[in-house]
Write an enzyme that holds these catalytic residues in place. Structure first.
Site, PDB file in Angstrom:
ATOM      1  N   GLU A   1      55.378   6.228  50.647  1.00  0.00           N
ATOM      2  CA  GLU A   1      56.242   5.074  50.368  1.00  0.00           C
ATOM      3  C   GLU A   1      57.392   5.560  49.484  1.00  0.00           C
ATOM      4  OE1 GLU A   1      56.781   1.795  51.253  1.00  0.00           O
ATOM      5  OE2 GLU A   1      58.377   2.005  49.775  1.00  0.00           O
TER       6      GLU A   1
ATOM      7  N   ASP B   1      61.694  -0.549  58.574  1.00  0.00           N
ATOM      8  CA  ASP B   1      62.978  -1.235  58.367  1.00  0.00           C
ATOM      9  C   ASP B   1      63.854  -1.079  59.611  1.00  0.00           C
ATOM     10  OD1 ASP B   1      62.151  -1.862  55.794  1.00  0.00           O
ATOM     11  OD2 ASP B   1      62.945  -0.006  54.961  1.00  0.00           O
TER      12      ASP B   1
ATOM     13  N   ASP C   1      57.448  -6.446  65.018  1.00  0.00           N
ATOM     14  CA  ASP C   1      57.738  -7.697  65.738  1.00  0.00           C
ATOM     15  C   ASP C   1      59.213  -7.718  66.154  1.00  0.00           C
ATOM     16  OD1 ASP C   1      58.709  -7.947  63.077  1.00  0.00           O
ATOM     17  OD2 ASP C   1      58.879 -10.110  63.373  1.00  0.00           O
TER      18      ASP C   1
ATOM     19  N   GLU D   1      50.404  -6.029  56.212  1.00  0.00           N
ATOM     20  CA  GLU D   1      50.886  -7.256  55.550  1.00  0.00           C
ATOM     21  C   GLU D   1      51.950  -7.964  56.388  1.00  0.00           C
ATOM     22  OE1 GLU D   1      51.496  -5.149  52.131  1.00  0.00           O
ATOM     23  OE2 GLU D   1      49.736  -6.052  51.198  1.00  0.00           O
TER      24      GLU D   1
ATOM     25  N   GLU E   1      52.471  -7.673  59.554  1.00  0.00           N
ATOM     26  CA  GLU E   1      51.895  -8.139  60.822  1.00  0.00           C
ATOM     27  C   GLU E   1      51.254  -9.519  60.633  1.00  0.00           C
ATOM     28  OE1 GLU E   1      49.335  -5.192  62.459  1.00  0.00           O
ATOM     29  OE2 GLU E   1      48.793  -6.378  64.208  1.00  0.00           O
TER      30      GLU E   1
END
Ligand SMILES: C[S@@+](CC[C@H](N)C(=O)[O-])C[C@H]1O[C@@H](n2cnc3c(N)ncnc32)[C@H](O)[C@@H]1O
Length: 215
Positions: free
Chosen positions: A68, A120, A156, A196, A198
């Site tokens: 991250e 992102d 998504d 999270e 999702e």
């Protein structure tokens, strides 16, 4: 995901043994970090860690490294590790870094699988190279993945998904499987562990896309 700066983040991460401070020093030696020869799976852009922590819990014989970029975000994953549900896990480590540096941290063939979840989108065309599924990033992944290693990507965001399919084709990766509606695809959804984002986006009614590619 960028949380407001949290002043204690850097010191907390520095003091936590699960956060690898000089990840370049582990290049080619990640098995020593975990003290076993189990396969190494990594997630790039792990956010607050829900997916990776649950993967580590479900698959104790796989070693997981969560990557991250922002310490304020990684802090959330590290704090979650401190809870009763996860603190016994031995097969997970964290690295605070930009994935552009991947080759400095993992040796050729050292990684068996890469997870990218709800990366992102960088919607502006001039930022396309920053997308984690761009040909530029695929070429970085190729350098650290073992011969049959795979990349799994969920989102998504359908334009980003289409872009990713195109980039995989352009870079001559093999498309193993893909779906535009993961949660209604019995085969691909089997054993799916939700991230999270999702949970958040599927609760809003958004379909989840997923692809699996290999070099
Ligand atoms: C939209 S969030 C998704 C978080 C999580 N994967 C999920 O599905 O819930 C994307 C995360 O990727 C991280 N990220 C984006 N680009 C990155 C890079 N080049 N290297 C490391 N982390 C990155 C961001 O800081 C952010 O926390």
């Amino acid at each position: 995901m960028r949380l407001r700066n949290i002043p204690r983040a850097d010191n907390t991460l520095k003091a936590n043994a699960l956060v690898i401070k000089s990840p370049e020093a582990q290049r080619g030696c990640w098995r020593h970090v975990f003290r076993n020869d189990n396969p190494l799976y990594i997630e790039i852009g792990m956010g607050k860690g829900q997916f990776l922590l649950n993967m580590a819990k479900t698959y104790p014989d796989i070693n997981f490294v969560g990557i991250e970029r922002y310490s304020s975000v990684l802090l959330r994953a590290v704090e979650r590790m401190d809870t009763e549900e996860y603190q016994y896990l031995k097969n997970i480590r964290f690295v605070c870094m930009d994935a552009r540096e991947l080759e400095q941290v993992f040796a050729p063939g050292e990684v068996e699988r890469i997870y990218l979840n709800f990366s992102d989108p960088w919607p502006k065309a001039r930022h396309a190279k920053r997308r984690l599924t761009s040909v530029e990033f695929l070429s970085r992944y190729e350098k650290v993945l073992e011969k049959d290693g795979q990349v799994e990507f969920k989102t998504d965001n359908t334009p980003l998904f289409e872009f990713s399919l195109e980039q995989a084709e352009e870079a001559e990766w093999k498309l193993i499987a893909h779906t535009y509606d993961l949660h209604h695809n019995k085969e691909m959804n089997l054993g799916n562990i939700m991230t999270e984002y999702e949970e958040k986006f599927s609760a809003k009614g958004n379909a989840i896309n997923k692809l699996i590619i290999k070099r």
